[in-house]
Enzyme design. Structure first.
Site, short mmCIF file in Angstrom:
data_model
loop_
_atom_site.label_atom_id
_atom_site.label_comp_id
_atom_site.label_asym_id
_atom_site.label_seq_id
_atom_site.Cartn_x
_atom_site.Cartn_y
_atom_site.Cartn_z
N ASN A 28 -45.73 6.61 -29.49
CA ASN A 28 -45.34 7.99 -30.08
C ASN A 28 -46.67 8.30 -30.66
O ASN A 28 -47.15 8.10 -31.77
CB ASN A 28 -44.33 7.73 -30.77
CG ASN A 28 -43.85 9.20 -31.38
OD1 ASN A 28 -44.63 10.27 -31.26
ND2 ASN A 28 -42.74 9.04 -32.20
N ARG A 112 -43.41 8.87 -25.51
CA ARG A 112 -42.63 10.05 -26.05
C ARG A 112 -43.46 11.33 -25.86
O ARG A 112 -44.82 11.40 -26.41
CB ARG A 112 -42.44 9.93 -27.59
CG ARG A 112 -41.72 11.22 -28.04
CD ARG A 112 -41.57 11.19 -29.62
NE ARG A 112 -40.91 12.23 -30.20
CZ ARG A 112 -40.98 12.89 -31.24
NH1 ARG A 112 -41.81 12.49 -32.07
NH2 ARG A 112 -40.05 14.00 -31.69
N HIS A 201 -35.50 16.53 -30.24
CA HIS A 201 -34.81 15.44 -30.65
C HIS A 201 -34.01 14.96 -29.66
O HIS A 201 -32.86 14.14 -29.84
CB HIS A 201 -33.95 15.63 -31.70
CG HIS A 201 -34.48 15.98 -33.25
ND1 HIS A 201 -34.19 16.80 -34.14
CD2 HIS A 201 -35.84 15.62 -33.51
CE1 HIS A 201 -34.90 17.05 -35.19
NE2 HIS A 201 -36.22 16.06 -34.93
N ASN A 232 -35.93 14.79 -41.54
CA ASN A 232 -36.63 15.76 -42.20
C ASN A 232 -36.68 17.04 -41.20
O ASN A 232 -36.63 18.16 -41.90
CB ASN A 232 -38.26 15.25 -42.52
CG ASN A 232 -38.96 16.04 -43.51
OD1 ASN A 232 -38.35 16.50 -44.26
ND2 ASN A 232 -40.23 16.19 -43.31
N GLY A 233 -36.92 16.80 -40.05
CA GLY A 233 -36.61 17.98 -38.96
C GLY A 233 -35.13 17.50 -38.79
O GLY A 233 -34.64 16.47 -38.71
N ARG A 262 -38.80 23.40 -43.00
CA ARG A 262 -38.39 24.69 -41.90
C ARG A 262 -37.14 25.19 -42.29
O ARG A 262 -36.13 24.76 -42.67
CB ARG A 262 -38.39 24.07 -40.35
CG ARG A 262 -39.71 23.44 -40.19
CD ARG A 262 -39.43 22.97 -38.55
NE ARG A 262 -40.35 21.74 -38.38
CZ ARG A 262 -39.75 20.59 -37.48
NH1 ARG A 262 -38.68 20.45 -36.95
NH2 ARG A 262 -40.46 19.60 -37.62
N ASP A 303 -37.24 15.98 -50.16
CA ASP A 303 -36.35 14.36 -50.04
C ASP A 303 -35.15 14.52 -50.64
O ASP A 303 -34.58 14.98 -51.88
CB ASP A 303 -37.09 13.42 -50.81
CG ASP A 303 -36.47 12.05 -50.24
OD1 ASP A 303 -35.45 11.70 -50.11
OD2 ASP A 303 -37.66 11.13 -50.02
N ARG A 305 -32.87 12.38 -51.47
CA ARG A 305 -32.47 11.43 -52.63
C ARG A 305 -32.91 12.27 -53.80
O ARG A 305 -32.20 12.21 -54.84
CB ARG A 305 -33.40 10.07 -52.56
CG ARG A 305 -33.01 9.25 -51.28
CD ARG A 305 -33.92 8.26 -51.06
NE ARG A 305 -35.12 9.01 -50.32
CZ ARG A 305 -35.75 8.29 -49.45
NH1 ARG A 305 -35.86 6.82 -49.47
NH2 ARG A 305 -36.76 8.81 -48.71
N GLY A 351 -32.57 10.20 -41.01
CA GLY A 351 -32.74 9.62 -42.19
C GLY A 351 -31.62 10.27 -43.31
O GLY A 351 -31.05 9.51 -44.28
N VAL A 352 -31.17 11.48 -43.49
CA VAL A 352 -30.29 12.03 -44.25
C VAL A 352 -29.00 11.70 -43.69
O VAL A 352 -27.93 11.09 -44.42
CB VAL A 352 -30.36 13.76 -44.38
CG1 VAL A 352 -29.28 14.04 -45.04
CG2 VAL A 352 -31.74 14.06 -44.90
N GLY A 353 -28.60 11.70 -42.38
CA GLY A 353 -27.40 11.52 -41.80
C GLY A 353 -26.80 10.06 -41.91
O GLY A 353 -25.65 10.04 -41.95
N GLU A 405 -34.92 6.12 -31.32
CA GLU A 405 -35.50 6.73 -30.24
C GLU A 405 -36.36 5.63 -29.29
O GLU A 405 -36.49 5.83 -28.31
CB GLU A 405 -36.31 7.71 -30.95
CG GLU A 405 -35.36 8.76 -31.26
CD GLU A 405 -36.01 9.77 -32.12
OE1 GLU A 405 -36.09 9.65 -33.42
OE2 GLU A 405 -36.54 10.96 -31.59
P1 AMP Z 1 -36.26 10.83 -40.70
O1 AMP Z 1 -37.13 12.27 -40.49
O2 AMP Z 1 -35.03 10.59 -39.89
O3 AMP Z 1 -36.99 9.69 -41.09
O4 AMP Z 1 -35.63 11.34 -42.34
C1 AMP Z 1 -36.54 11.57 -43.41
C2 AMP Z 1 -35.55 12.01 -44.59
O5 AMP Z 1 -34.49 11.20 -44.82
C3 AMP Z 1 -36.13 11.83 -45.98
O6 AMP Z 1 -37.03 13.45 -46.05
C4 AMP Z 1 -35.08 12.03 -46.95
O7 AMP Z 1 -34.47 13.36 -47.23
C5 AMP Z 1 -33.75 11.40 -46.32
N1 AMP Z 1 -33.32 10.14 -46.54
C6 AMP Z 1 -34.09 8.85 -46.31
N2 AMP Z 1 -33.38 7.85 -46.89
C7 AMP Z 1 -32.49 8.46 -47.83
C8 AMP Z 1 -31.36 8.01 -48.57
N3 AMP Z 1 -31.33 6.79 -48.81
N4 AMP Z 1 -30.41 8.87 -49.16
C9 AMP Z 1 -30.53 10.33 -48.89
N5 AMP Z 1 -31.52 10.66 -48.08
C10 AMP Z 1 -32.42 9.83 -47.36
#
Ligand code: AMP
Length: 421
Positions: A28, A112, A201, A232-233, A262, A303, A305, A351-353, A405
């Protein structure tokens, strides 16, 4: 060169049989970073993973984890001038674990590629024509396709004999009907500039929709899934019987949900207003909407969190940012419910989901009329495996399905080139 694990096959003769070629290297390549994983598609195991960051700077960092060999993560700092140097450094680390790029067990390199336009509907073995087409798409993916191309060209130079496969983020969405893919603007202008909704995605939406069907014990062709990729996206997709019929990102990854930085959807006239009344340039507005909007624009943090922590302390600005994020998410769940007609599952990923239980709870709160609900105890469970968080016997399954991915890119790459090995 010696293979790192013994060949499982026992040769009938004294002639040593070559190890089966089942390994795929996934790359990637970003503008200043390369992430990589080496996977064995014979047993689906991950042999090594790593990344090179800050390519072109004096303080580049390589982090390598030899997953199969055991042992901890190794780090190297120092200048890595370009992608060629980055891939050579990666190759040295792999070779140190007996997993060098010259291994006969390596069957292909999967790349990718963010934008495949309308043309690339499937993973594709790269040749000069494919390279030229990815290059032709640079105007619609100026941030990503050039870096992806550099990664492919560099890998080709390192192993010219090996198939290089491009796996496109947009490919899964090419099944969208025209009614979903077209913007309601002048057709001639749209076609001249290739303006349509491509979606992104896609590798994640493909993986998660299939993994959700597996979790339900059904074939992907039988189930309708709303996938919510919240990182984040962030993007949502409506998947009918394994095929994408709508997705929230558009010409670029700016459209749709509220994201870390965004804006997602808004009245396009905001742009003219900022130009005419705010005196901003197109580049200023591009930066505003892509980098300084979304959660970070609303409350200063992207973030989730940190946002939850602030809400727990009574921070009103963080609460409003969260509410706007959830409101948009809920609108998309409703919209894709209507697009699909019948929904078997809603799957949260990224990350969030995967990690933010309060986001999942709030996103489906009040949607019992649609058969959607979250069980508090199940939602609170943490873990890396796909799991149901809806109550027993719920009409629609709500699930957490960790995305992968790299595995999906390796799977698609191996499916294309691995069969004949
Ligand atoms: P990704 O782009 O899939 O790597 O997701 C990154 C985002 O996931 C981060 O900016 C956080 O907002 C969120 N994230 C990661 N770990 C946690 C957690 N334990 N609780 C809540 N949000 C999280």
């Amino acid at each position: 060169m010696s293979p790192s694990h013994p060949s499982p096959a026992t040769a009938p003769s004294d002639e040593p049989r070559p190890a089966p070629s089942t390994r795929v290297l996934v790359l990637n390549s970003g503008s200043s970073s390369v992430k990589y994983q080496l996977l064995d598609m014979g047993d689906g195991s991950r042999l090594a993973a790593g990344l090179v960051e800050r390519i072109g700077e004096r303080t580049s960092l390589l982090r390598h984890t030899p997953l199969a060999a055991g042992g901890g993560t190794r780090e190297r700092t120092g200048p890595v001038a370009d992608h060629d140097a980055a891939l050579k450094a990666m190759a040295e680390e792999l070779a140190a674990d007996g997993l060098g790029l010259d291994s006969p067990e390596l069957v292909a390199i999967g790349h990718r590629v963010v934008h495949g336009g309308k043309r690339f509907t499937e993973p594709t073995v790269v040749d000069d024509r494919v390279l030229a087409e990815i290059e032709r798409l640079i105007p619609v993916a100026p941030l990503h396709n050039p870096a992806n191309l550099t990664g492919i060209r560099t890998a080709m130079a390192l192993r010219p004999d090996l198939p290089q496969v491009a796996v496109f983020d947009t490919a899964f969405h090419t099944t969208m009907p025209e009614a979903a893919a077209r913007y309601a603007i002048d057709v001639k202008t749209a076609d001249e500039h290739r303006i349509r909704r491509y979606g992104f995605h896609g590798t994640s939406h493909a993986y998660v929709s299939r993994a959700t069907a597996r979790l339900l014990g059904r074939a992907p062709e039988e189930v309708n899934v709303i996938v919510l990729h919240l990182g984040n996206g962030a993007s949502a997709s409506a998947v009918r019987g394994g095929r994408c019929v709508d997705t929230s990102m558009g010409l670029t990854p700016l459209e749709g949900l509220v994201m870390g930085t965004r804006s997602g959807d808004m009245d396009p006239a905001v742009i003219f207003h900022l130009m005419r009344v705010g005196g901003m340039s197109a580049d200023d507005i591009d930066t505003l909407l892509n980098k300084k909007s979304g959660l970070v624009g609303l409350c200063g943090d992207n973030d989730m969190r940190e946002i939850r922590r602030r809400i727990d302390e009574g921070d009103e600005q963080a609460k409003l940012a969260f509410d706007i994020y959830i409101h948009r998410l809920k609108k998309y769940i409703g919209a894709y419910y209507a697009v699909l007609g019948r929904v078997d599952a809603v799957a949260f990923t990224a990350g969030v989901g995967e990690n933010a239980a309060p986001v999942r709870e709030a996103a489906v709160a009040g949607l019992e009329g649609l058969g959607l609900a979250v069980d508090g105890e199940r939602n609170a469970v943490r873990g890396g495996e796909p799991r149901l968080i809806s109550p027993e016997g719920a009409r629609v399954a709500v699930a957490v399905v960790p995305t992968d991915e790299e595995m999906e890119i390796a799977r698609q790459t191996y499916a294309l080139v691995g069969k004949n090995n």
